[in-house]
Scaffold this motif. Structure first.
Motif, PDB file in Angstrom:
ATOM      1  N   PRO A   7       0.798  -1.230   0.000  1.00 46.87           N
ATOM      2  CA  PRO A   7       0.000   0.000   0.000  1.00 46.87           C
ATOM      3  C   PRO A   7       0.834   1.285   0.000  1.00 46.87           C
ATOM      4  CG  PRO A   7      -0.876  -1.570   1.580  1.00 46.87           C
ATOM      5  CD  PRO A   7       0.446  -2.106   1.129  1.00 46.87           C
ATOM      6  N   TYR A  14      -3.074   5.291   7.621  1.00 48.33           N
ATOM      7  CA  TYR A  14      -3.973   4.712   6.612  1.00 48.33           C
ATOM      8  C   TYR A  14      -5.430   4.909   7.018  1.00 48.33           C
ATOM      9  CZ  TYR A  14      -6.565   0.831   4.454  1.00 48.33           C
ATOM     10  OH  TYR A  14      -7.497   0.065   3.810  1.00 48.33           O
ATOM     11  N   PRO A  16      -8.912   3.281   6.666  1.00 48.34           N
ATOM     12  CA  PRO A  16      -9.525   2.018   6.241  1.00 48.34           C
ATOM     13  C   PRO A  16     -10.890   2.233   5.590  1.00 48.34           C
ATOM     14  CG  PRO A  16      -9.749   2.308   8.599  1.00 48.34           C
ATOM     15  CD  PRO A  16      -8.879   3.432   8.134  1.00 48.34           C
ATOM     16  N   PRO A  17     -11.389   1.235   4.885  1.00 47.29           N
ATOM     17  CA  PRO A  17     -12.736   1.315   4.299  1.00 47.29           C
ATOM     18  C   PRO A  17     -13.788   1.437   5.399  1.00 47.29           C
ATOM     19  CG  PRO A  17     -11.483  -0.525   3.391  1.00 47.29           C
ATOM     20  CD  PRO A  17     -10.713  -0.024   4.566  1.00 47.29           C
ATOM     21  N   ARG A  55      -3.734  -0.831  -2.903  1.00 49.90           N
ATOM     22  CA  ARG A  55      -3.948   0.478  -2.291  1.00 49.90           C
ATOM     23  C   ARG A  55      -4.285   0.373  -0.811  1.00 49.90           C
ATOM     24  NH1 ARG A  55      -8.878   3.796  -4.656  1.00 49.90           N
ATOM     25  NH2 ARG A  55      -9.939   2.095  -3.578  1.00 49.90           N
ATOM     26  N   ASP A  56      -4.907  -0.732  -0.418  1.00 46.04           N
ATOM     27  CA  ASP A  56      -5.439  -0.855   0.940  1.00 46.04           C
ATOM     28  C   ASP A  56      -4.737  -1.939   1.746  1.00 46.04           C
ATOM     29  OD1 ASP A  56      -7.818   0.983   1.242  1.00 46.04           O
ATOM     30  OD2 ASP A  56      -8.397  -0.050  -0.607  1.00 46.04           O
ATOM     31  N   TRP A  57      -4.547  -1.653   3.023  1.00 39.01           N
ATOM     32  CA  TRP A  57      -4.091  -2.681   3.961  1.00 39.01           C
ATOM     33  C   TRP A  57      -5.242  -3.641   4.263  1.00 39.01           C
ATOM     34  CZ3 TRP A  57       0.705  -3.773   5.146  1.00 39.01           C
ATOM     35  CH2 TRP A  57       1.699  -2.777   5.063  1.00 39.01           C
ATOM     36  N   ARG A  94     -13.478  -6.482   6.979  1.00 38.27           N
ATOM     37  CA  ARG A  94     -12.385  -5.747   6.334  1.00 38.27           C
ATOM     38  C   ARG A  94     -11.097  -6.530   6.520  1.00 38.27           C
ATOM     39  NH1 ARG A  94     -13.655  -0.083   9.141  1.00 38.27           N
ATOM     40  NH2 ARG A  94     -14.130  -1.585  10.795  1.00 38.27           N
ATOM     41  N   SER A  97      -5.195  -7.614   3.672  1.00 42.53           N
ATOM     42  CA  SER A  97      -4.932  -7.954   2.272  1.00 42.53           C
ATOM     43  C   SER A  97      -3.923  -9.092   2.145  1.00 42.53           C
ATOM     44  CB  SER A  97      -4.404  -6.730   1.528  1.00 42.53           C
ATOM     45  OG  SER A  97      -3.099  -6.417   1.981  1.00 42.53           O
TER      46      SER A  97
END
Length: 209
Positions: A7, A14, A16-17, A55-57, A94, A97
């Motif tokens: 990421p 970061y 998160p979603p 892009r995301d952890w 969530r 990744s």
């Protein structure tokens, strides 16, 4: 592969979603799904890593590619064998990744700990729907790692929950025997209940595994 999935931001900064709302149907991949003639158990199943990252952890719960893999591969092959036991529920969470499985960085550990928060929250909602009766908990790979923590910190200390636990199945993960709670030990014989069944596949000649 590792470089492409990194990421490139510290987990501490970061964003998160959005968090799933487990009161809503969309936060569950399966909710109380029953096969004809299924038994009376309630099954809480935590799926494996389906989100590659980049892009995301931690992956959003509505990633199309991750969801497609979950439905095509994980649910039929790993959750499917439990369908004869009762009603299966699978929370979307969530998840950390794929990159977090490929590095020893502290950020990866933090991302996995973050994922556990969703699983723990989903479990409480699911448990409220099943206040009585036998329960089975099962997880695969990352899901099994998170389930290991859930068993040790939530189920093992609760005598009432332990009495309801048929078994905890942890697939494709390796558990340290010395870390298991004495209240929820590894299963020692076929008809034992309230215990853990765990295994990981190992290829012939794979000394590392």
């Amino acid at each position: 592969l590792r470089a492409g999935l990194d990421p490139q931001v510290p987990f501490q900064t970061y964003r998160p979603p959005p968090a799933p709302d487990y009161a809503k149907p969309g936060s569950w991949a399966l909710s109380e799904a029953r096969a004809p003639g299924a038994g009376e158990a309630a099954i809480f199943f935590v799926h494996s890593t389906t989100y590659d990252g980049g892009r995301d952890w931690n992956g959003p719960i509505d990633d199309k590619d991750a969801d497609a893999y979950l439905r095509r591969v994980v649910i039929p092959n790993y959750a499917g064998p439990f369908e004869r036991a009762g009603a299966i529920s699978i929370p979307r969470y969530r998840q950390a990744s794929l990159y977090t499985r490929l590095t020893l960085r502290t950020d990866a550990r933090d991302a996995r700990a973050f994922a556990y928060g969703d699983v723990a929250a989903a479990f409480e909602v699911w448990l409220a729907r099943h206040p009585t009766g036998p329960i089975v908990v099962a997880g695969v790979e990352q899901g099994a790692d998170l389930l290991d923590r859930l068993v040790r910190t939530r189920i093992a200390p609760d005598a009432a929950l332990r009495r309801r636990l048929v078994a905890a199945y942890m697939v494709d993960t390796i558990l340290a025997v010395e870390n298991l709670s004495s209240n929820v030990p590894g299963c020692g014989f076929r008809k034992q209940t309230g215990c853990i069944v765990a295994w990981s596949q190992v290829g012939e000649g794979d000394d590392g595994a």
